[in-house]
Design a protein around this motif. Structure first.
Motif, PDB file in Angstrom:
ATOM      1  N   PRO A   1       0.346  11.392   4.436  1.00 20.98           N
ATOM      2  CA  PRO A   1       1.275  12.181   3.605  1.00 20.98           C
ATOM      3  C   PRO A   1       0.749  13.584   3.304  1.00 20.98           C
ATOM      4  N   GLN A   2      -0.565  13.701   3.039  1.00 23.64           N
ATOM      5  CA  GLN A   2      -1.133  14.985   2.636  1.00 23.64           C
ATOM      6  C   GLN A   2      -1.266  15.955   3.814  1.00 23.64           C
ATOM      7  N   TYR A   3      -1.743  15.454   4.962  1.00 25.67           N
ATOM      8  CA  TYR A   3      -2.036  16.326   6.099  1.00 25.67           C
ATOM      9  C   TYR A   3      -0.839  16.502   7.028  1.00 25.67           C
ATOM     10  N   TYR A   4       0.021  15.469   7.100  1.00 26.05           N
ATOM     11  CA  TYR A   4       1.106  15.510   8.082  1.00 26.05           C
ATOM     12  C   TYR A   4       2.497  15.365   7.467  1.00 26.05           C
ATOM     13  N   GLY A   5       2.569  15.249   6.130  1.00 29.24           N
ATOM     14  CA  GLY A   5       3.852  15.210   5.451  1.00 29.24           C
ATOM     15  C   GLY A   5       4.644  13.929   5.634  1.00 29.24           C
ATOM     16  N   PHE A   6       3.978  12.781   5.858  1.00 27.95           N
ATOM     17  CA  PHE A   6       4.681  11.509   6.033  1.00 27.95           C
ATOM     18  C   PHE A   6       5.207  11.016   4.684  1.00 27.95           C
ATOM     19  N   GLY A   7       6.391  10.355   4.713  1.00 32.06           N
ATOM     20  CA  GLY A   7       6.937   9.718   3.522  1.00 32.06           C
ATOM     21  C   GLY A   7       6.477   8.272   3.415  1.00 32.06           C
ATOM     22  N   GLU A   8       7.043   7.521   2.445  1.00 35.55           N
ATOM     23  CA  GLU A   8       6.628   6.129   2.223  1.00 35.55           C
ATOM     24  C   GLU A   8       6.878   5.267   3.456  1.00 35.55           C
ATOM     25  N   GLY A   9       8.037   5.401   4.058  1.00 33.70           N
ATOM     26  CA  GLY A   9       8.353   4.593   5.237  1.00 33.70           C
ATOM     27  C   GLY A   9       7.460   4.933   6.403  1.00 33.70           C
TER      28      GLY A   9
ATOM     29  N   SER B   1      -5.852   7.322 -12.520  1.00 35.58           N
ATOM     30  CA  SER B   1      -7.192   7.261 -11.929  1.00 35.58           C
ATOM     31  C   SER B   1      -7.115   6.927 -10.441  1.00 35.58           C
ATOM     32  N   PRO B   2      -7.727   7.748  -9.569  1.00 36.59           N
ATOM     33  CA  PRO B   2      -7.745   7.425  -8.138  1.00 36.59           C
ATOM     34  C   PRO B   2      -8.574   6.180  -7.831  1.00 36.59           C
ATOM     35  N   THR B   3      -9.581   5.906  -8.671  1.00 32.55           N
ATOM     36  CA  THR B   3     -10.401   4.698  -8.469  1.00 32.55           C
ATOM     37  C   THR B   3      -9.568   3.449  -8.700  1.00 32.55           C
ATOM     38  N   VAL B   4      -8.727   3.488  -9.741  1.00 33.45           N
ATOM     39  CA  VAL B   4      -7.833   2.352 -10.006  1.00 33.45           C
ATOM     40  C   VAL B   4      -6.869   2.167  -8.843  1.00 33.45           C
ATOM     41  N   ALA B   5      -6.384   3.272  -8.307  1.00 24.54           N
ATOM     42  CA  ALA B   5      -5.463   3.193  -7.166  1.00 24.54           C
ATOM     43  C   ALA B   5      -6.107   2.475  -5.987  1.00 24.54           C
ATOM     44  N   THR B   6      -7.384   2.766  -5.741  1.00 24.88           N
ATOM     45  CA  THR B   6      -8.095   2.108  -4.640  1.00 24.88           C
ATOM     46  C   THR B   6      -8.398   0.653  -4.971  1.00 24.88           C
ATOM     47  N   PHE B   7      -8.741   0.386  -6.245  1.00 32.36           N
ATOM     48  CA  PHE B   7      -9.135  -0.975  -6.624  1.00 32.36           C
ATOM     49  C   PHE B   7      -7.949  -1.925  -6.611  1.00 32.36           C
TER      50      PHE B   7
ATOM     51  N   ALA C   1       0.804  -1.226   0.000  1.00 32.29           N
ATOM     52  CA  ALA C   1       0.000   0.000   0.000  1.00 32.29           C
ATOM     53  C   ALA C   1       0.841   1.283   0.000  1.00 32.29           C
ATOM     54  N   PRO C   2       1.942   1.376   0.773  1.00 32.89           N
ATOM     55  CA  PRO C   2       2.723   2.614   0.736  1.00 32.89           C
ATOM     56  C   PRO C   2       3.340   2.927  -0.627  1.00 32.89           C
ATOM     57  N   GLY C   3       3.388   1.934  -1.518  1.00 32.55           N
ATOM     58  CA  GLY C   3       4.007   2.152  -2.824  1.00 32.55           C
ATOM     59  C   GLY C   3       3.016   2.314  -3.958  1.00 32.55           C
ATOM     60  N   ILE C   4       1.738   2.563  -3.645  1.00 30.41           N
ATOM     61  CA  ILE C   4       0.729   2.671  -4.695  1.00 30.41           C
ATOM     62  C   ILE C   4       1.069   3.781  -5.687  1.00 30.41           C
ATOM     63  N   ARG C   5       1.536   4.917  -5.178  1.00 26.22           N
ATOM     64  CA  ARG C   5       1.875   6.019  -6.086  1.00 26.22           C
ATOM     65  C   ARG C   5       2.982   5.622  -7.056  1.00 26.22           C
ATOM     66  N   ARG C   6       3.957   4.866  -6.571  1.00 26.14           N
ATOM     67  CA  ARG C   6       5.064   4.422  -7.430  1.00 26.14           C
ATOM     68  C   ARG C   6       4.563   3.438  -8.488  1.00 26.14           C
ATOM     69  N   ILE C   7       3.625   2.567  -8.109  1.00 29.12           N
ATOM     70  CA  ILE C   7       3.059   1.593  -9.058  1.00 29.12           C
ATOM     71  C   ILE C   7       2.281   2.327 -10.148  1.00 29.12           C
ATOM     72  N   LEU C   8       1.468   3.308  -9.769  1.00 25.88           N
ATOM     73  CA  LEU C   8       0.683   4.069 -10.741  1.00 25.88           C
ATOM     74  C   LEU C   8       1.611   4.797 -11.710  1.00 25.88           C
ATOM     75  N   ALA C   9       2.686   5.363 -11.196  1.00 21.93           N
ATOM     76  CA  ALA C   9       3.626   6.079 -12.068  1.00 21.93           C
ATOM     77  C   ALA C   9       4.302   5.124 -13.055  1.00 21.93           C
TER      78      ALA C   9
ATOM     79  N   PHE D   1      -5.306   5.916   4.978  1.00 21.06           N
ATOM     80  CA  PHE D   1      -4.022   6.084   5.663  1.00 21.06           C
ATOM     81  C   PHE D   1      -2.923   6.559   4.701  1.00 21.06           C
ATOM     82  N   SER D   2      -2.864   5.907   3.528  1.00 18.38           N
ATOM     83  CA  SER D   2      -1.784   6.198   2.582  1.00 18.38           C
ATOM     84  C   SER D   2      -1.955   7.560   1.913  1.00 18.38           C
TER      85      SER D   2
END
Length: 523
Positions: free
Chosen positions: A342-350, A117-123, A103-111, A337-338
């Motif tokens: 990151p958006q509200y508190y600036g957390f990274g992947e780890g 698509s955010p729906t694909v990211a969730t699916f 889950a923490p790497g979803i953005r990397r997978i999409l890239a 969570f993912s």
């Protein structure tokens, strides 16, 4: 046995009975419940006597070699029982790792696959849980025909193969297809684990055994992202699946040699087959054999059984619905969570992986506390001389606090995020939510297991269908819901829904025995 010794035993028993009557007077039922218990005990004794008589009349029936036969799973040593449960628990930790470890790497997978698509990211996250929904419909009935052990071993091998295929995926569609198949294969221990526990554990010890087994399917999705976040940052998302495949391969070899068959009808059928081969008597048959038809007909009946329990048995229907909604909310929170931290508190992947830890802590406390309290309540009733009633698992002082804790956690999580309160506070909210969720699930699972011990796998499959569908589909609504209501009112809506469902266990605690009599499954 010497006739004279039999006579002495009978005479001695008569004397004791007479003395007891003189000291205590005639024993009369003190309530309708005790009268019912006495009637049920007499009926049980009569059934046992009829079984013995039938066995004596028919020498072709193969049964256990006495009440203490070591082949009977109920007579296994405690060490052997707990070892089997430990192995199954390892499996239930491993297979749910695949649901959220990446889950923490979803953005990397999409890239990598050029997907926006955010729906694909969730699916991508949800499709694995869809496998958990459809797999039990086949796995549960097969285990009640061919036994537990073969299903565990086949599931382990397939899970390993599909994990490798996912690691080698070269498109988003290929990845989602193999993640779905991973979910189907990985649902084996989650589906039939409760059945294995019912096979070997007496009722007063099932709560603790269920607690050990339930840790896996619920802690796995929480623990996975913790390691996954740092692994993805260091080696890439594919190594998540390579790691899962390596672990699954090792466990597959281990369980093949250590996991013992526990389903009594299958064990007796194997014994009958062995005796038919040794004696040449083809008329020998198991005492627990299903003589209702050919193998194909049995499979058809067994496959339909979970759906019949789900849709035609009100207790299973409502309890499954309650578990499904709360479980779906859990995965809905996971999907936030993912994005939120990151958006509200600036957390990274780890760091985004670490936010699952409070949920895991809440689950551990919930499972441990409610599992122990459930067994303690049952043991207290048995020690007092009462016959066990499944409704004891739904005592109001157990289920009501658990049900009320769920909305409290949701309110705290939602509103503290919306107002940017320090990140430890929404994490505390997810911990409280997870604690209540475990209380509800432990009470309901133990109750259904006590109601239908011989159909435990099918009952688990029935609840798993709705639970996994909700876990897969509810997160798809998350983005739109939070865009419309924001984090505060969005989670409050979920809290109010869970609050409205909280009285369901109380309903069955009060009226469950009457409802069961009117809606017993046919097979």
């Amino acid at each position: 046995m010497d006739p004279s010794s039999s006579q002495v035993a009978i005479t001695d028993g008569t004397k004791r009975s007479s003395n007891l009557d003189l000291e205590k007077g005639p024993v009369e039922p003190s309530s309708d419940l005790e009268a019912t218990t006495a009637d049920e005990a007499e009926a049980t004794a009569a059934d046992e006597k009829r079984q013995v008589d039938n066995h004596d009349k028919d020498p072709d029936i193969v049964s256990w070699d006495g009440a203490n036969d070591p082949e009977n799973p109920m007579n296994w040593t405690n060490r052997k029982k707990w070892f089997n449960i430990a192995v199954i628990s390892i499996l239930t930790v491993l297979t749910p790792l695949g649901s959220s470890m990446f889950a923490p790497g979803i953005r990397r997978i999409l890239a990598e696959f050029h997907e926006t698509s955010p729906t694909v990211a969730t699916f991508i996250l949800s499709v694995y849980i869809l496998g958990f929904a459809f797999g039990p419909l086949i796995i549960a009935p097969m285990s009640e025909i061919y036994g537990r052990s073969p299903l565990y071993n086949i599931g382990n091998v397939l899970f390993t193969v599909f994990s490798i295929c996912t690691a080698l995926s070269n498109s988003i569609g290929m990845m989602m297809a193999f993640r779905f198949l991973m979910g189907v294969a990985g649902s084996v221990p989650i589906t039939i684990g409760s059945g294995s526990i019912a096979d070997i554990m007496p009722v007063e010890m099932r709560g603790r055994a269920m607690a050990a087994w339930a840790l896996g399917p619920l802690l796995g999705p929480c623990i996975g992202p913790v390691a996954g976040g740092y692994l993805i940052r260091a080696a890439g998302w594919r190594w998540v699946y390579w790691l899962i495949a390596i672990l699954a391969g090792i466990v597959s070899v281990f369980t093949f040699f250590t996991l013992k068959e526990s389903y009594a009808p299958v064990i007796l059928e194997r014994k009958a087959a062995r005796l038919r081969k040794e004696t040449g008597n083809q008329a020998l048959r198991s005492e627990l054999a299903d003589l209702s038809g050919h193998a194909v007909e049995k499979i058809k009946v067994a496959i339909v059984r979970p759906l019949r329990l789900l849709f035609l048995t009100p207790i299973v229907t409502l309890m499954s619905f309650y578990v499904a909604i709360t479980y779906g909310i859990l995965y809905l929170l996971f999907s936030t969570f993912s994005l939120v931290y990151p958006q509200y508190y600036g957390f990274g992947e780890g760091e985004s992986g670490l936010v699952f830890i409070p949920t895991a802590i809440g689950m551990m406390f919930g499972i441990s506390i409610f599992g122990a309290l459930s067994d303690k309540s049952v043991k207290a009733k048995l020690d007092s001389g009462e016959q066990h009633r499944p409704e004891i698992r739904l005592l109001p002082w157990l289920t009501l606090p658990a049900g009320l804790t769920i909305p409290v956690g949701l309110f705290l999580y939602g509103w503290t995020i919306q107002y940017r309160v320090h990140w430890i506070v929404p994490m505390l909210g997810s911990l409280i939510f997870a604690f209540g969720l475990m209380g509800v699930m432990m009470c309901i699972q133990n109750y259904l297991l006590d109601l239908y011990p011989r159909q435990a796998a099918s009952v688990t499959a029935a609840t798993a269908v709705l639970r996994s569908l909700a876990g897969a589909l509810l997160p798809l609504c998350a983005l739109e819901m939070y865009e419309a209501l924001d984090m505060g009112w969005g989670n409050s809506l979920l809290g109010f829904i869970s609050l409205g469902l909280a009285p369901i266990p109380l309903l069955f605690y009060t009226f469950g025995a009457r409802i069961v009599k009117r809606s017993q499954p046919k097979d």
